[in-house]
Design an enzyme around this catalytic site. Sequence first.
Site, mmCIF file in Angstrom:
data_model
loop_
_atom_site.group_PDB
_atom_site.id
_atom_site.type_symbol
_atom_site.label_atom_id
_atom_site.label_comp_id
_atom_site.label_asym_id
_atom_site.label_seq_id
_atom_site.Cartn_x
_atom_site.Cartn_y
_atom_site.Cartn_z
ATOM 1 C CE LYS A 176 -130.007 19.599 40.477
ATOM 2 N NZ LYS A 176 -131.118 19.504 41.426
ATOM 3 N NE ARG A 228 -133.184 26.609 39.820
ATOM 4 C CZ ARG A 228 -131.899 26.288 39.676
ATOM 5 N NH1 ARG A 228 -131.552 25.017 39.469
ATOM 6 N NH2 ARG A 228 -130.964 27.225 39.767
#
Length: 306
Positions: free
Chosen positions: A232, A271
């Site tokens: 991210k 994830r």
Amino acid sequence: MHASLSSTPSPKHWQTSRFDLDLTRPLVMGIVNITPDSFSDGGRYVQTSQALRHAEQLLLDGADILDVGAESTRPGAEVVPLALELARLEPFLHEALRWQVPLSVDTYKPEVMQACLDWGVDIVNDVWALRQPGAPQVVAAHPRCGVCLMHMHRDPQSMQAQPMTGDVVTAVKAFLQSRVNTLLALGLSPARMVLDPGIGFGKTVAQNFQLLACQSDLLPMGLPLLAGWSRKSALGAVLAQDGHVPKAAHRDVASVAAALMAVERGASVLRVHDVKGTVEALKIWGAMQQQAPQRAWSDPGISPSL
């Protein structure tokens, strides 16, 4: 009238269409993006054969679940037409369903959910937390499928242009509890639900790390948590040097570090893109956990809550 989940102990399994997934250890969900424009690996697995080879490798690396998406939800991503999303998913799922491994579909469209669940997919992973009209009814009509409810501020096209303000932890918790209550009212069992605070979806860098630091505040809701820190932009912002932000594919070490911090704070599902690195890190963490002394913390300078 359904009671709040705040006093309910966290389930030890996740009920899905074909599998009851054991949550007594952290599970690794490997990402398969059948998209040309995902922020990390867009375009690498657009062809079904490429996506299947990638999925097979993720399983060899130790993935417990495969999470398959055919529409990018990165900031500014374009909406994919329904027919195109289904056309990307169907040939992949037709083959992967034969492997007898847990399959999750990353979609917010009720029509895609319906088709994939009819084919036999195990989990619906929805960045909109089943807020699209008809979506709750689709999962309610499939009485065993698992669902992952994620918090997202605004929508993928505008979420980073106008990120959240105020107390992010309180807002995320209230949103997720509201979505859970909606599904409980439709008769969904809590054993089917996992919650995702939505790292990167309409939050500032500081807010993302506040959610990590305070992630355990979400545990009293009584449902398992999924952490999605992999590659991210918040990680890139922290790693940046002299104005240079490392590309998404160069954030795997930071992603694994964030994943372990999330597990320390109670995450049950991770994830990730880098399945192998995450699985190896969890093995080290697990070995340490087995040897950890079972005693009360006595050092006043150390907190038992990491």
